[in-house]
Motif scaffolding. Sequence first.
Motif, PDB file in Angstrom:
ATOM      1  N   GLY A 197     -12.724   4.575   3.709  1.00  0.00           N
ATOM      2  CA  GLY A 197     -12.216   4.469   2.342  1.00  0.00           C
ATOM      3  C   GLY A 197     -11.744   5.798   1.785  1.00  0.00           C
ATOM      4  N   ALA A 198     -12.442   6.878   2.118  1.00  0.00           N
ATOM      5  CA  ALA A 198     -12.022   8.200   1.655  1.00  0.00           C
ATOM      6  C   ALA A 198     -10.673   8.586   2.258  1.00  0.00           C
ATOM      7  CB  ALA A 198     -13.081   9.239   2.004  1.00  0.00           C
ATOM      8  N   TYR A 199     -10.493   8.308   3.549  1.00  0.00           N
ATOM      9  CA  TYR A 199      -9.203   8.593   4.170  1.00  0.00           C
ATOM     10  C   TYR A 199      -8.115   7.696   3.574  1.00  0.00           C
ATOM     11  CZ  TYR A 199      -5.511   9.146   7.595  1.00  0.00           C
ATOM     12  OH  TYR A 199      -4.296   9.392   8.183  1.00  0.00           O
ATOM     13  N   GLY A 200      -8.452   6.445   3.312  1.00  0.00           N
ATOM     14  CA  GLY A 200      -7.491   5.535   2.691  1.00  0.00           C
ATOM     15  C   GLY A 200      -7.080   5.999   1.301  1.00  0.00           C
ATOM     16  N   GLN A 201      -8.028   6.531   0.532  1.00  0.00           N
ATOM     17  CA  GLN A 201      -7.694   7.069  -0.787  1.00  0.00           C
ATOM     18  C   GLN A 201      -6.765   8.266  -0.658  1.00  0.00           C
ATOM     19  OE1 GLN A 201      -7.801   5.749  -3.539  1.00  0.00           O
ATOM     20  NE2 GLN A 201      -9.796   5.756  -4.508  1.00  0.00           N
ATOM     21  N   TRP A 202      -6.983   9.065   0.369  1.00  0.00           N
ATOM     22  CA  TRP A 202      -6.182  10.265   0.554  1.00  0.00           C
ATOM     23  C   TRP A 202      -4.722   9.934   0.842  1.00  0.00           C
ATOM     24  CZ3 TRP A 202      -5.513  13.452   5.440  1.00  0.00           C
ATOM     25  CH2 TRP A 202      -4.953  14.698   5.153  1.00  0.00           C
ATOM     26  N   ILE A 203      -4.479   8.843   1.591  1.00  0.00           N
ATOM     27  CA  ILE A 203      -3.096   8.521   1.958  1.00  0.00           C
ATOM     28  C   ILE A 203      -2.542   7.327   1.182  1.00  0.00           C
ATOM     29  CG2 ILE A 203      -3.383   9.471   4.269  1.00  0.00           C
ATOM     30  CD1 ILE A 203      -3.441   6.571   5.306  1.00  0.00           C
ATOM     31  N   SER A 204      -3.290   6.802   0.218  1.00  0.00           N
ATOM     32  CA  SER A 204      -2.817   5.619  -0.508  1.00  0.00           C
ATOM     33  C   SER A 204      -1.587   5.954  -1.349  1.00  0.00           C
ATOM     34  CB  SER A 204      -3.918   5.060  -1.395  1.00  0.00           C
ATOM     35  OG  SER A 204      -4.232   5.968  -2.419  1.00  0.00           O
ATOM     36  N   VAL A 205      -0.771   4.928  -1.579  1.00  0.00           N
ATOM     37  CA  VAL A 205       0.498   5.123  -2.263  1.00  0.00           C
ATOM     38  C   VAL A 205       0.537   4.372  -3.592  1.00  0.00           C
ATOM     39  CG1 VAL A 205       2.995   4.822  -2.055  1.00  0.00           C
ATOM     40  CG2 VAL A 205       1.655   5.438  -0.052  1.00  0.00           C
ATOM     41  N   THR A 206       0.000   3.168  -3.629  1.00  0.00           N
ATOM     42  CA  THR A 206       0.149   2.334  -4.819  1.00  0.00           C
ATOM     43  C   THR A 206      -1.193   2.111  -5.514  1.00  0.00           C
ATOM     44  OG1 THR A 206      -0.181   0.271  -3.615  1.00  0.00           O
ATOM     45  CG2 THR A 206       2.081   1.104  -3.752  1.00  0.00           C
ATOM     46  N   THR A 207      -1.108   1.649  -6.736  1.00  0.00           N
ATOM     47  CA  THR A 207      -2.310   1.355  -7.522  1.00  0.00           C
ATOM     48  C   THR A 207      -3.091   0.209  -6.904  1.00  0.00           C
ATOM     49  OG1 THR A 207      -1.134   2.075  -9.493  1.00  0.00           O
ATOM     50  CG2 THR A 207      -3.114   0.769  -9.836  1.00  0.00           C
ATOM     51  N   ARG A 208      -2.403  -0.772  -6.336  1.00  0.00           N
ATOM     52  CA  ARG A 208      -3.080  -1.907  -5.702  1.00  0.00           C
ATOM     53  C   ARG A 208      -3.967  -1.436  -4.562  1.00  0.00           C
ATOM     54  NH1 ARG A 208      -2.071  -4.786  -1.225  1.00  0.00           N
ATOM     55  NH2 ARG A 208      -0.125  -3.696  -0.882  1.00  0.00           N
ATOM     56  N   GLU A 209      -3.476  -0.522  -3.746  1.00  0.00           N
ATOM     57  CA  GLU A 209      -4.271   0.005  -2.645  1.00  0.00           C
ATOM     58  C   GLU A 209      -5.473   0.774  -3.164  1.00  0.00           C
ATOM     59  OE1 GLU A 209      -1.304   2.338  -0.798  1.00  0.00           O
ATOM     60  OE2 GLU A 209      -0.269   0.614   0.066  1.00  0.00           O
ATOM     61  N   ARG A 210      -5.260   1.598  -4.166  1.00  0.00           N
ATOM     62  CA  ARG A 210      -6.360   2.395  -4.717  1.00  0.00           C
ATOM     63  C   ARG A 210      -7.416   1.519  -5.363  1.00  0.00           C
ATOM     64  NH1 ARG A 210      -1.800   5.854  -6.766  1.00  0.00           N
ATOM     65  NH2 ARG A 210      -1.432   7.244  -5.028  1.00  0.00           N
ATOM     66  N   PHE A 211      -7.008   0.439  -6.003  1.00  0.00           N
ATOM     67  CA  PHE A 211      -7.945  -0.470  -6.638  1.00  0.00           C
ATOM     68  C   PHE A 211      -8.864  -1.113  -5.598  1.00  0.00           C
ATOM     69  CE2 PHE A 211      -9.036  -4.712  -8.274  1.00  0.00           C
ATOM     70  CZ  PHE A 211      -9.673  -4.350  -9.449  1.00  0.00           C
ATOM     71  N   GLY A 212      -8.284  -1.628  -4.528  1.00  0.00           N
ATOM     72  CA  GLY A 212      -9.085  -2.227  -3.462  1.00  0.00           C
ATOM     73  C   GLY A 212      -9.978  -1.212  -2.771  1.00  0.00           C
ATOM     74  N   LEU A 213      -9.457  -0.006  -2.579  1.00  0.00           N
ATOM     75  CA  LEU A 213     -10.255   1.037  -1.933  1.00  0.00           C
ATOM     76  C   LEU A 213     -11.447   1.449  -2.790  1.00  0.00           C
ATOM     77  CD1 LEU A 213      -7.397   3.179  -0.412  1.00  0.00           C
ATOM     78  CD2 LEU A 213      -9.239   2.096   0.858  1.00  0.00           C
ATOM     79  N   VAL A 214     -11.254   1.551  -4.089  1.00  0.00           N
ATOM     80  CA  VAL A 214     -12.360   1.928  -4.966  1.00  0.00           C
ATOM     81  C   VAL A 214     -13.441   0.847  -4.971  1.00  0.00           C
ATOM     82  CG1 VAL A 214     -12.978   2.308  -7.385  1.00  0.00           C
ATOM     83  CG2 VAL A 214     -11.073   3.535  -6.395  1.00  0.00           C
ATOM     84  N   LEU A 215     -13.040  -0.419  -4.976  1.00  0.00           N
ATOM     85  CA  LEU A 215     -14.024  -1.499  -4.902  1.00  0.00           C
ATOM     86  C   LEU A 215     -14.798  -1.441  -3.581  1.00  0.00           C
ATOM     87  CD1 LEU A 215     -12.124  -4.580  -6.366  1.00  0.00           C
ATOM     88  CD2 LEU A 215     -13.930  -3.235  -7.431  1.00  0.00           C
ATOM     89  N   GLY A 216     -14.095  -1.271  -2.489  1.00  0.00           N
ATOM     90  CA  GLY A 216     -14.751  -1.180  -1.185  1.00  0.00           C
ATOM     91  C   GLY A 216     -15.626   0.050  -1.058  1.00  0.00           C
ATOM     92  N   LEU A 217     -15.158   1.181  -1.585  1.00  0.00           N
ATOM     93  CA  LEU A 217     -15.952   2.408  -1.546  1.00  0.00           C
ATOM     94  C   LEU A 217     -17.226   2.268  -2.361  1.00  0.00           C
ATOM     95  CD1 LEU A 217     -13.240   5.188  -1.828  1.00  0.00           C
ATOM     96  CD2 LEU A 217     -15.040   5.080  -0.124  1.00  0.00           C
ATOM     97  N   GLY A 218     -17.137   1.654  -3.514  1.00  0.00           N
ATOM     98  CA  GLY A 218     -18.322   1.461  -4.348  1.00  0.00           C
ATOM     99  C   GLY A 218     -19.353   0.582  -3.664  1.00  0.00           C
ATOM    100  N   ALA A 219     -18.906  -0.526  -3.097  1.00  0.00           N
ATOM    101  CA  ALA A 219     -19.828  -1.425  -2.399  1.00  0.00           C
ATOM    102  C   ALA A 219     -20.423  -0.746  -1.168  1.00  0.00           C
ATOM    103  CB  ALA A 219     -19.108  -2.710  -2.003  1.00  0.00           C
TER     104      ALA A 219
END
Length: 104
Positions: free
Chosen positions: A62-84
């Motif tokens: 998730g941290a790597y995904g946040q680093w290379i994410s492009v859109t808000t939709r991707e960041r939203f899903g990544l933050v939910l997954g990272l929190g869980a």
Amino acid sequence: MAQALRPNTTGGLFATDGKSHPLQDTLMAVTLVLGITSFITAMFHHLHLLSSWTGLVGILIGAYGQWISVTTRERFGLVLGLGAAAVGFFLGMAHGGLFGGLFD
């Protein structure tokens, strides 16, 4: 009104740029699956190995995904997954950790 109104036809969940991002979407999906698995298995004391390892891998992916994410939709899903994944990881660590019971 001087501006022309253009409808949003991209079909995205939130802000999107209209392009496909297969790597970022895959990382988001993997992070969500690992986070949900870690969170659910953290509720069972005897599954601390699964919970802590899936949580740790979910946090790293998730941290790597946040680093290379492009859109808000991707960041939203990544933050939910990272929190869980983080909650599952910390509860798994509290119940026995990454190697608890393996090296007694």
